[in-house]
Design a protein around this motif. Structure first.
Motif, PDB file in Angstrom:
ATOM      1  N   GLY B 222      66.362  60.265  -3.144  1.00 24.51           N
ATOM      2  CA  GLY B 222      65.846  59.372  -4.177  1.00 24.51           C
ATOM      3  C   GLY B 222      66.727  58.163  -4.459  1.00 24.51           C
ATOM      4  O   GLY B 222      66.299  57.241  -5.136  1.00 24.51           O
ATOM      5  N   ASP B 223      67.973  58.158  -3.975  1.00 19.90           N
ATOM      6  CA  ASP B 223      68.883  57.025  -4.187  1.00 19.90           C
ATOM      7  C   ASP B 223      68.945  56.657  -5.672  1.00 19.90           C
ATOM      8  O   ASP B 223      68.735  55.502  -6.062  1.00 19.90           O
ATOM      9  N   GLY B 224      69.205  57.669  -6.500  1.00 16.54           N
ATOM     10  CA  GLY B 224      69.336  57.414  -7.935  1.00 16.54           C
ATOM     11  C   GLY B 224      68.051  56.983  -8.612  1.00 16.54           C
ATOM     12  O   GLY B 224      68.082  56.293  -9.628  1.00 16.54           O
ATOM     13  N   GLY B 225      66.930  57.376  -8.049  1.00 14.55           N
ATOM     14  CA  GLY B 225      65.647  57.045  -8.672  1.00 14.55           C
ATOM     15  C   GLY B 225      64.953  55.868  -8.009  1.00 14.55           C
ATOM     16  O   GLY B 225      63.800  55.568  -8.332  1.00 14.55           O
ATOM     17  N   ASN B 226      65.636  55.194  -7.070  1.00  7.64           N
ATOM     18  CA  ASN B 226      65.013  54.033  -6.417  1.00  7.64           C
ATOM     19  C   ASN B 226      63.852  54.412  -5.507  1.00  7.64           C
ATOM     20  O   ASN B 226      62.905  53.660  -5.335  1.00  7.64           O
ATOM     21  N   PHE B 227      63.954  55.586  -4.877  1.00  6.67           N
ATOM     22  CA  PHE B 227      62.909  56.000  -3.923  1.00  6.67           C
ATOM     23  C   PHE B 227      62.252  57.295  -4.382  1.00  6.67           C
ATOM     24  O   PHE B 227      62.019  58.197  -3.595  1.00  6.67           O
ATOM     25  N   GLY B 228      61.956  57.416  -5.655  1.00  4.71           N
ATOM     26  CA  GLY B 228      61.311  58.633  -6.160  1.00  4.71           C
ATOM     27  C   GLY B 228      62.166  59.297  -7.229  1.00  4.71           C
ATOM     28  O   GLY B 228      63.392  59.217  -7.180  1.00  4.71           O
ATOM     29  N   ARG B 229      61.517  59.940  -8.195  1.00  8.97           N
ATOM     30  CA  ARG B 229      62.249  60.498  -9.325  1.00  8.97           C
ATOM     31  C   ARG B 229      62.228  62.028  -9.377  1.00  8.97           C
ATOM     32  O   ARG B 229      62.732  62.632 -10.330  1.00  8.97           O
ATOM     33  N   GLU B 230      61.640  62.681  -8.375  1.00  7.75           N
ATOM     34  CA  GLU B 230      61.552  64.144  -8.417  1.00  7.75           C
ATOM     35  C   GLU B 230      62.941  64.791  -8.466  1.00  7.75           C
ATOM     36  O   GLU B 230      63.121  65.838  -9.092  1.00  7.75           O
ATOM     37  N   GLU B 231      63.907  64.195  -7.797  1.00  6.56           N
ATOM     38  CA  GLU B 231      65.250  64.779  -7.820  1.00  6.56           C
ATOM     39  C   GLU B 231      65.777  64.843  -9.250  1.00  6.56           C
ATOM     40  O   GLU B 231      66.343  65.849  -9.672  1.00  6.56           O
ATOM     41  N   ILE B 232      65.592  63.735  -9.980  1.00  7.31           N
ATOM     42  CA  ILE B 232      66.134  63.651 -11.340  1.00  7.31           C
ATOM     43  C   ILE B 232      65.324  64.507 -12.306  1.00  7.31           C
ATOM     44  O   ILE B 232      65.883  65.250 -13.117  1.00  7.31           O
ATOM     45  N   GLU B 233      64.014  64.447 -12.181  1.00  7.90           N
ATOM     46  CA  GLU B 233      63.169  65.075 -13.203  1.00  7.90           C
ATOM     47  C   GLU B 233      62.820  66.523 -12.922  1.00  7.90           C
ATOM     48  O   GLU B 233      62.463  67.264 -13.843  1.00  7.90           O
ATOM     49  N   THR B 234      62.906  66.937 -11.683  1.00  8.65           N
ATOM     50  CA  THR B 234      62.398  68.269 -11.335  1.00  8.65           C
ATOM     51  C   THR B 234      63.444  69.140 -10.632  1.00  8.65           C
ATOM     52  O   THR B 234      63.724  70.255 -11.055  1.00  8.65           O
ATOM     53  N   ILE B 235      64.006  68.615  -9.554  1.00  9.81           N
ATOM     54  CA  ILE B 235      64.847  69.467  -8.698  1.00  9.81           C
ATOM     55  C   ILE B 235      66.195  69.743  -9.360  1.00  9.81           C
ATOM     56  O   ILE B 235      66.659  70.888  -9.409  1.00  9.81           O
TER      57      ILE B 235
END
Lengths: 344, 344
Positions: B222-235
């Motif tokens: 996700g590159d800190g949210g630049n390419f998608g937010r699932e890492e931050i919000e879910t994983i």
């Protein structure tokens, strides 16, 4: 000065010295003095004489070349020459630390090289590793080399990154987008564009004809439509269209076995649908020793796949292999294009 | 008869002979006669004596074991025994060709083994390779082994496939779904469930504590949210929750480098978000010599990762390595569970 003739004996490569806090200067010094590179191409090295001297010291090589202070001073048939822009004293740079000054240095070198290639003074652009964080400090809108290249050139040409190991190329239809957005970007047009660009780039690099494999999007390439229909409705028709154009292309293949086949020599290039489909494979195969090609511009841009390697910078232990491969690929592609231009 | 005691000296494995047109019979004959397997477990082999005899002939081994004709005849402390269901004469089967009869044979063996494990007569189920096409001829709704196992057991337990190389496990949060549907299935609950199941399965296999890496969903995680937010919000929240439960888990990591790290020994297991994220890596690393574990049922089910290998069936050249690894893993996990059950 007049343009360097691209049908001259040797291709001319514009080489930007990359991030000064990383392995860029020492790698530049080593490729400049490498006999195989010197035999293959004349170089216009763009940077600062002091940075290059420090790189030569670290690398333990002696760099002897003509120096000028602006690309406007370049004369026809110049041989290998340094354009010393005098814009960075290396004592102001801490090895292994990203800085705005370092980013500005690399950026100026890169821009100068792109401009040299744009006016035909060089047949290709090469650069030793940049540091993206430093680039962004100097130029906050810096996204990647393709974006910056397009910005300098004022072009909307369909450019794309290829990741290259000695006998295996990987290109992709989508790149830095969220996975949730990938499927919507897989269209007949985008897949066909990807196939055409990979075919043209492989041809420029001497593959005749290139053997291209296209990966499916879904597990088991959709398993006949059970796990997604993009293979049937989108990818397969794009492949058929490319075949009608005479391109030697096959697929769509199950994504989890296409690289196993490719590593055994079945294909020269694999076109993947999204970033990690190719990157997972290429990084396991050993892509860090490979080359990144930015294809789709009017001239090739090549760089080693590895980064600025701050952890080993200044130690003289950086491996030259990937940099050398990048310059040799650029030379080969520039020579091929030069011959095509001369014949046209 | 009474149940085989799971705290007995040796674990008991129910071994289904797989597709009779493939390498299943010869591999069964070889593992049955393998001294290491015999030392590690007692086997209840389920199939047909004639099919096994032919497999032994092909493999060049001599199989000597007790025979009964129904699992109801099994006696306590039976040692290694063949349950000869007398349901297939191998002369009716063409080597290397999928058939309804072959599928029905393998399916009946598999069902019998699952039932043996369900009532505690075996501590684990193993099978030599099935052929999915043959399985579907015999049982059109056959999707995969997990689905069939759940059907036989009448369970909705969260079962999942693990792909296992000697020192590296791969599990996944989603599997046979279109790529366009993956992101919607990545929830805190599904990621947490995947972490827990991998942790429990690795523990059963003797990893204490297992070191688990979780891959991101998007490029560069996700590159800190630049390419998608699932890492931050879910994983990431799911990983934090698992950590609070005492699980040794890290991530989310960029999907294209996590396997490079894992192959260097940094992790025991990598949990991936979708099918090809793990399969591309595992197949390149050499998963065909590995083991597939169906985890999440009340007992483990293990099988070699490779298929029925019609191209080399009947030639006596099939490699026993993966089958042996599958049985040894099943024995280890069954023994661990037997000890846990005895202690409870």
């Amino acid at each position: 000065m007049t343009d360097v003739k691209l049908d001259a004996r040797k291709p001319v490569l514009a080489l930007a010295i990359g991030d000064p806090a990383g392995v860029g200067p020492e790698l530049a010094a080593r490729v400049i003095t490498d006999p195989e590179i010197r035999a293959a191409a004349d170089l216009i090295v763009v940077g600062d004489r002091r940075v290059l001297s420090r790189g030569a010291e670290v690398a333990g090589v002696k760099v002897a070349m003509d120096v000028c202070h602006s690309s406007r001073e370049l004369r026809d048939g110049h041989g290998t020459v340094l354009v010393d822009l005098g814009h960075l004293d290396p004592v102001s740079i801490e090895v292994g630390v990203a800085s705005k000054e370092g980013g500005a240095f690399a950026l100026k070198n890169f821009r100068t090289c792109i401009e040299l290639a744009a006016v035909g003074q060089a047949g290709a652009v090469c650069f030793t590793p940049f540091n993206k964080a430093a680039m962004r400090m100097a130029h906050p809108s810096y996204d990647d080399e393709i974006g910056y290249g397009a910005e300098v050139l004022g072009t909307n040409a369909p450019a794309s990154e290829f990741n290259i190991l000695e006998k295996l190329w990987n290109g992709r239809v989508t790149s830095h987008v969220p996975l949730s957005g990938v499927a919507a970007l897989i269209t007949r047009a985008s897949v066909l564009k990807g196939i055409r660009l990979m075919n043209a780039s492989l041809r420029d690099a001497g593959f005749a004809p290139p053997r291209i494999a296209v990966a499916g999007l879904n597990p088991h390439a959709g398993d006949g439509g059970n796990f997604g229909r993009e293979e049937i409705e989108t990818i397969e028709p794009a492949i058929e269209e490319a075949k009608r154009e005479g391109i030697k292309v096959e697929g769509p293949f199950p994504p989890d076995t296409v690289f196993v086949r490719a590593t055994k020599g079945a294909f020269d290039g694999v076109l993947t649908m999204y970033h990690d489909q190719g990157q997972i494979a290429m990084k396991l195969i050993g892509f860090d020793s490979g080359v990144t090609l930015l294809g789709g511009f009017d001239f090739p841009m090549c760089t080693p796949a590895h980064g600025s390697a701050y952890d080993i910078a200044g130690k003289g232990i950086a491996n030259i292999g990937a940099s050398k491969a990048a310059l040799l690929l650029a030379a080969k592609m520039a020579a091929k294009r030069g011959r095509q231009a001369a014949a046209a």
